[in-house]
Each structure stands twice: as C-alpha cells, then as structure tokens.
Design an enzyme around this catalytic site. Structure first.
Site, PDB file in Angstrom:
ATOM      1  N   CYS A   1      32.282   3.908  -7.872  1.00 35.94           N
ATOM      2  CA  CYS A   1      31.399   4.665  -8.651  1.00 35.94           C
ATOM      3  C   CYS A   1      31.817   4.660 -10.225  1.00 35.94           C
ATOM      4  O   CYS A   1      31.070   5.060 -11.046  1.00 35.94           O
ATOM      5  CB  CYS A   1      31.217   6.156  -8.010  1.00 35.94           C
ATOM      6  SG  CYS A   1      32.720   6.825  -7.872  1.00 35.94           S
TER       7      CYS A   1
ATOM      8  N   GLU B   1      28.502  13.804  -5.100  1.00 36.83           N
ATOM      9  CA  GLU B   1      29.153  12.740  -6.022  1.00 36.83           C
ATOM     10  C   GLU B   1      28.212  11.531  -5.805  1.00 36.83           C
ATOM     11  O   GLU B   1      28.288  10.591  -5.057  1.00 36.83           O
ATOM     12  CB  GLU B   1      30.521  12.355  -5.369  1.00 36.83           C
ATOM     13  CG  GLU B   1      31.348  13.640  -5.131  1.00 36.83           C
ATOM     14  CD  GLU B   1      31.809  13.988  -6.816  1.00 36.83           C
ATOM     15  OE1 GLU B   1      31.571  13.470  -7.701  1.00 36.83           O
ATOM     16  OE2 GLU B   1      32.719  14.978  -6.941  1.00 36.83           O
TER      17      GLU B   1
END
Length: 528
Positions: A317, A283
């Site tokens: 993010c 990720e």
C-alpha cells in the site's frame, strides 16, 4: 486432524498428489503444522465445515495445500466464544497479558525462518521480505510488552473542593481483524499484539488467498495460549471471503473492526460498522508519490525509488506509484532508473531463493489488472519507457514498468493498481511538487528527497504533504513499528502499530470522585 478431515484427505487423494507437500524442498510446511487439507477455524479447537479452497503458489501456479473455509454459523459461534473469553482475559492484569504476548514473540522467533518462507511461498514476496514481515510481528510484540506496563491514565485538577478528576482506559471487547494478502502476518501482528495487551480478544479473518499463513501463525499463538492455560478463543481464526467478512462486520459483539484492503470495500465496511455505532480502523488504498529535488543526492534517491516502486512487485500500500522529478534532472534520473530496473530483472526468480530480488504478482487477477492498466495508459497517450509486458515463465511474473507523458490528473494515474507500475512527472518549484503530490484522493505515504531546509519544512508543514506518512530522504515504503501507521483522505484515517495507536483498542472513561461531604456543582452553579 478430525475424522472428517482425514476422510476428506483419503477420498480426495488427487489433492495430496498435486500439492507441494510431497516436495522435500518445502519441508518447512510440516514444521509449521501444515497438512494436505487444513481446518480453517480456530477458537480453542480446530474445525471448519465450509467449502474447500486451494492455496496457490504465485511463483509456480501450483497448489500448496487446501483449507476448509468457515461457514457463517461457525463464524458467529467463534465471535460468541471470543466474547465470552473476553471477560476472563480482560480481568488478567495488563503486565500478565504482556507476558503472554512476550511468549508469543519468542515463539515467533523460534519459527522466524519457516514462517517467513511460507509467506514467500504463499504470498510471493522475496524471502528477505517474508522473513522481515515475521520480524515485524516480533518487534510489535516487544513493543506491546513494554506498553503493558505503561498503559496510562491521567489525574486532572478539579475546580471543585474535595473532588478529583481521573481518566481511565478500559478494553473494548472483541476486535475483528480483516487483513489483506500482501502483508499476511504483519498487519495482524500490529493489531493483535496491541489489542491483546489492552485486554481485548481477537477474531482474525486473513486473506482467502493466504490461508496457510493465517493457520500457521494461529498455531504458533495457540501453542502459547495452551501452555499458559488461556482459552484459545482469545485469539481466534476464521477463513473465507467477503461473506465471512460481512459476518464479522455486521456482528454487534465485534466492538472494533480493523480492515485493511481497498478503498471501495473499506467504504462499504465503514458504512456498515458506523450504522451499528461500532468502532472502525481503516487502512485502505495508497497512491504514493516520491519527489526528487534538483539538489537531492541522486544515487540515494534512485536506490530508494527502486525499492519503493518494485519491492514486493509493487504490491505494498506504500508502493511509489508516482515519481515527481525536478525538470532539471528528470532525464538523468529516468536514465539511471531504467538501468536499475534492468539490473533488478536479472535477479528475478523463485521468491524462496535468497538471490532473488524480484518475485511474482500474487495471482492471475493481479496480472489482468496490470495488463489492463498498461493498455489503458497507452490508449490515454502514455509512453512505456520500460517494461509493460507479462514475463514468459511459470507463475504470475510481470515486468516492472515505467510510463511517461500522462497528465498528473489522468484517471489512469489517479487509480491505484496493485502492480509494479510507476508514472513519471516533472516539476519546477517545491510548491508545484506539493500540489502534484496532493492531487490524488488517497493520502497514505509520501517522500521528498532534498538537502534544502526550506523545502523540508514546507513539505512537513500544514500546507505540505497531506499524507499520514511524510518522509524526507527515504522512500515511501518501509515503516518502523514505533510510529503510527496510516493515512488520510480515502486511505481511511486509521492508525496502527506504534505511538498512541493503542487508544483505538480501548474506551476512555472520565471519572469524577467526590471525597468530601458537600455537593458543589461545576461552573459554580447553585441549585438549592
């Protein structure tokens, strides 16, 4: 604490006098078992003999407490112990493993407020977000408990007489979780809850800048394991920087490495794990766009943009880095966005204050990156419409920043800066907007605000957004645990949390059983 830790505390009393534990405002730290100096290793017992690191509060720059890092040899021992415990843990029926995870969820509920406060204190996000992050771990525990009674296998029709085809999923072993500072609880929760009900043991390396959150969370989990007579090395903890991460990544006993962090480091992790044929879950970076069509609900899109741009001070993010606005409403949108940013700045302050809506960046390194990016943007022709400066107050506070007049393919725009900086662009047609969304290397989250069905189905179709998360009429931030979380391209391709993400933590076996007295071959082949 061990005798070694007690001796350290006495010999280095200046650390005790400098940290925040002496302030009654932070009594929740003692409720969570945080000491002046904390062992940073857990695998059924607490230890740690590496160097001392200080945990710093982003809102004040003060030391909260100190932690012993893990050494390389200690990390190897933790992995070995976790591997031994896997045999016992994976032999427990999945619903019984789910019961342990259910109890972990309940223990987290009992500690929701103090642990949420610690997240805010050590990471810097506002209290509502800190508590919300712990709630996310609780939610994924609930999800995992249900999953523990539903882990599927399949039966397929065989072309051969008296044969049956089965598909069975089995646990893979030790799962190494390397999480980042911006979500010091939730990302570990996504991984650990699912991995544990699937029958795996977990070794966690949290961020070296949020070690107290990792320790407090592990203590909550260890309480449950100990009460149930389960080895603590089912959910182990190591503390440290890149060298400790490398030890996890390189160790063949770690079957899966789940890494959350930058694309640059994730690329290195990926190469190392693939080199030993381990499993990966990445990720990585995001450079997310929010598109606003000329038929969108303007007020709703402004509210979504504000949180997506400056929630967690731009350190998600999934933070919106690019706003792509229809040319007919760009000026009006920008005007309203500035007003909203200004109102948010009036609610700046201590993340632990419930009235605060905007907190600090995580550390000085983040401030430096923010200032360098703003300077670089201006040098490349960008215009600062709002913000652009460090705020003169204790801690690591900066102004949320809006920049216009840069090209969509400028290097400054294409580079993800973990800070509250957003670039404004305009578009003419939905096809143009989609091209602008997809132009960056990252492919995590994306949003379109529109009421036009044609726009929506173009956006979510095969030639629409190329991101893993494709939203309509909501912002780029704020994912539910029921859906798979992750992105494409240099975001890494990983998927965590809901949907069928559990498959990452298991290995698949295709089983053929012949219950007859003949031995026919597939495809009708004769070999007689």
């Amino acid at each position: 604490m061990s005798r070694q830790l007690l001796n350290f505390s006495v010999k280095n009393s200046h650390i005790i006098s400098r940290n925040l534990l002496t302030n009654s405002k932070y009594g929740f730290l003692k409720d969570l078992g945080i000491e002046s100096v904390n062992p940073g290793v857990y695998d059924g017992k607490w230890s740690g003999s590496g160097k001392i690191i200080d945990s710093i509060s982003p809102s004040t720059g003060e030391i909260i407490a100190s932690v012993y890092e893990t050494t390389k040899n200690e990390t190897i021992n933790v992995i070995n112990n976790s591997n031994k415990s896997w045999i016992e843990w994976s032999s427990i029926p999945a619903p019984a493993r789910g019961e342990i995870v259910r109890q972990i969820g309940n223990e987290l509920r009992q500690n929701l407020i103090p642990l949420g406060k610690l997240v805010s204190l050590e990471m810097g996000k506002i209290l509502q977000e800190g508590i919300g992050e712990v709630q996310e771990y609780i939610d994924i525990c609930d999800y995992a408990v249900g999953l523990s009674r539903m882990l599927p296998g399949y039966i397929y029709p065989s072309e051969r007489l008296n044969h049956v085809l089965l598909e069975k999923w089995n646990p893979i072993g030790v799962v190494g979780v390397i999480s980042a500072f911006n979500f010091p609880v939730a990302v570990y929760g996504w991984n650990s809850a699912i991995a544990m009900v699937c029958g795996n043991t977990v070794v966690w390396k949290g961020s070296p800048t949020t070690p107290l959150v990792s320790i407090a969370t592990t203590k909550i989990i260890s309480n449950v394991l100990e009460k149930n007579g389960i080895s603590g090395s089912v959910a182990s903890l190591v503390t440290g920087g890149g060298d400790i991460g490398d030890t996890l990544v390189d160790n063949k006993n770690v079957s899966l490495v789940s890494f959350t962090g930058s694309t640059k480091v994730g690329h290195q992790v990926g190469l190392k794990v693939q080199n030993r044929f381990g499993k990966l879950l990445l990720e990585l970076g995001g450079n997310n766009a929010l598109i606003v069509a000329n038929d969108a609900d303007l007020e709703m899109s402004i509210r979504a943009a504000v949180f997506s741009c400056i929630g967690t001070a731009g350190q998600r993010c999934t933070t919106t880095r690019r706003l792509i606005i229809h040319k007919n409403i760009k000026n009006e949108f920008l005007k309203k966005l500035k007003i909203s940013f200004k109102s948010i700045l009036e609610r700046i302050g201590d993340p632990l204050d419930e009235k605060t809506l905007y907190g600090p960046l995580h550390n000085q390194q983040a401030v430096d990156a923010y200032e360098a990016t703003v300077k670089n943007a201006v040098e490349n022709g960008g215009t600062i419409e709002f913000g652009g400066k460090k705020i003169n107050r204790p801690g690591y506070y900066v102004e949320p920043t809006i920049i216009t007049n840069l090209s969509i393919d400028n290097k400054v725009v294409k580079n993800e800066t973990f800070a509250p900086i957003v670039y404004i662009f305009e578009y003419d047609t939905i096809d143009d907007a989609i091209i602008k969304n997809n132009i960056v290397e990252q492919g995590l989250s994306s949003s379109l605000f529109t009421k036009n069905l044609s726009n929506i189905f173009k956006w979510i179709g095969p030639h629409g957004s190329d991101c893993g998360i494709v939203n309509v009429n909501i912002g780029t931030s704020g994912a539910e645990i029921g859906g798979a979380f992750g992105g494409e391209k240099t975001t890494g391709g990983g998927r965590e949390s809901g949907s069928d993400s559990w498959k990452n933590y298991m290995r698949r076996s295709t089983i053929t059983i012949n219950y007859g007295d003949q031995l026919p071959l597939a495809q009708g082949i004769k070999f007689e």
